[in-house]
Design a protein around this motif. Structure first.
Motif, mmCIF file in Angstrom:
data_model
loop_
_atom_site.group_PDB
_atom_site.id
_atom_site.type_symbol
_atom_site.label_atom_id
_atom_site.label_comp_id
_atom_site.label_asym_id
_atom_site.label_seq_id
_atom_site.Cartn_x
_atom_site.Cartn_y
_atom_site.Cartn_z
ATOM 1 N N VAL A 139 0.839 -1.203 0.000
ATOM 2 C CA VAL A 139 0.000 0.000 0.000
ATOM 3 C C VAL A 139 0.873 1.251 0.000
ATOM 4 N N ARG A 140 1.963 1.221 0.757
ATOM 5 C CA ARG A 140 2.900 2.350 0.760
ATOM 6 C C ARG A 140 3.509 2.546 -0.628
ATOM 7 N N GLN A 174 10.698 11.773 -0.433
ATOM 8 C CA GLN A 174 11.629 12.682 -1.096
ATOM 9 C C GLN A 174 11.515 12.505 -2.609
ATOM 10 N N PRO A 175 11.192 13.573 -3.343
ATOM 11 C CA PRO A 175 11.124 13.445 -4.801
ATOM 12 C C PRO A 175 12.507 13.506 -5.441
ATOM 13 N N TYR A 185 10.878 8.610 -3.051
ATOM 14 C CA TYR A 185 11.518 7.684 -2.122
ATOM 15 C C TYR A 185 10.954 7.892 -0.718
ATOM 16 N N SER A 186 10.661 6.808 -0.039
ATOM 17 C CA SER A 186 10.157 6.898 1.324
ATOM 18 C C SER A 186 11.248 7.390 2.265
ATOM 19 N N LEU A 187 10.867 8.241 3.197
ATOM 20 C CA LEU A 187 11.772 8.705 4.250
ATOM 21 C C LEU A 187 11.423 8.086 5.600
ATOM 22 N N GLU A 191 12.548 2.151 5.538
ATOM 23 C CA GLU A 191 11.960 2.163 4.200
ATOM 24 C C GLU A 191 12.804 2.974 3.216
ATOM 25 N N HIS A 192 14.095 3.096 3.470
ATOM 26 C CA HIS A 192 14.931 3.974 2.647
ATOM 27 C C HIS A 192 15.005 3.525 1.190
#
Length: 230
Positions: A139-140, A174-175, A185-187, A191-192
């Protein structure tokens, strides 16, 4: 385990950073190692931000559409109800769940449609549709994928209308944007390497100027100011 999931994200904001419309939704196919989509079905929706619960129905429909093209073992939807099967969910069960009164009202409005789609998925493909919400990494990934595509849709909007657009991004991401693609990108912790991706097949990114700002009224959120190049 292969998972089909869906989520909607990113919003057109006014100058006070209030959300006006939800821009995009996406269904994704996610497989091990569960870092990005192996396949996706994104769409612009521009739905009323005050009726965000309504987009869940469309998310379920997109999952059904994606399953016509690929195989999966389970479907995850962005409804946080402890990963219960939607086919088994009934209004009576809401009384034992920690859901706000408003949340219950919204769920009651969409439950018949959601259950109908979930039933069709189970009958056609023999898999469950789970109300798992933000606990689901797929879902993320769907959230980040719809957000990446929302950047492209917002670029198209600003070029069509020749007006700047303020686009609110999903939480804690973060775009990374080039002339050919947009990544989110997930912060979030652990989830890096989780990300969403959208390819710019229309060439809109090279025609706009994009600047990134923090959302001053929503901690953890970023926004993009998108303007046509002169």
């Amino acid at each position: 385990m292969k998972v089909v999931a869906a989520d909607s994200s990113s919003a057109i904001l006014n100058e006070k950073f209030d959300p006006l419309t939800i821009v995009a939704t996406a269904a994704v196919l996610v497989d091990s190692p569960y870092r990005e989509a192996r396949g996706s079905l994104p769409e612009p929706i521009y739905a009323d931000a005050n009726k965000g619960y309504e987009v869940i129905v469309h998310e379920a429909e997109l999952c059904l559409n994606l399953l016509e093209k690929t195989k999966a073992d389970v479907v995850h939807l962005d409804i946080s109800l402890g990963a219960i099967s939607l086919e088994e969910l009934s209004p009576i069960q809401f009384t034992n769940m920690k859901i706000s009164t408003l949340g219950k009202q919204h769920l009651l409005k969409i439950l018949p449609r959601i259950r109908k789609i979930a039933g069709e998925i189970t009958r056609k493909y023999g898999i469950e549709v789970l109300a798992i919400g933000k606990e689901s990494i797929p879902v993320r990934i769907a959230e980040l994928t719809s957000g990446a595509n929302a950047i492209l849709y917002a670029c198209e909007k600003t070029l069509k209308e020749n007006q700047p657009v303020l686009l609110g991004l999903p939480s804690k991401c973060q775009p990374r944007i080039s002339d050919e693609s947009a990544y989110l990108y997930s912060l979030m912790a652990a989830e890096h390497d989780v990300r969403g991706f959208a390819a710019d097949q229309s060439g809109v990114l090279e025609k706009v100027h994009i600047s990134e700002v923090l959302n001053p009224i929503a901690r953890g959120f970023r926004a993009l100011r998108i303007e046509p190049k002169t």
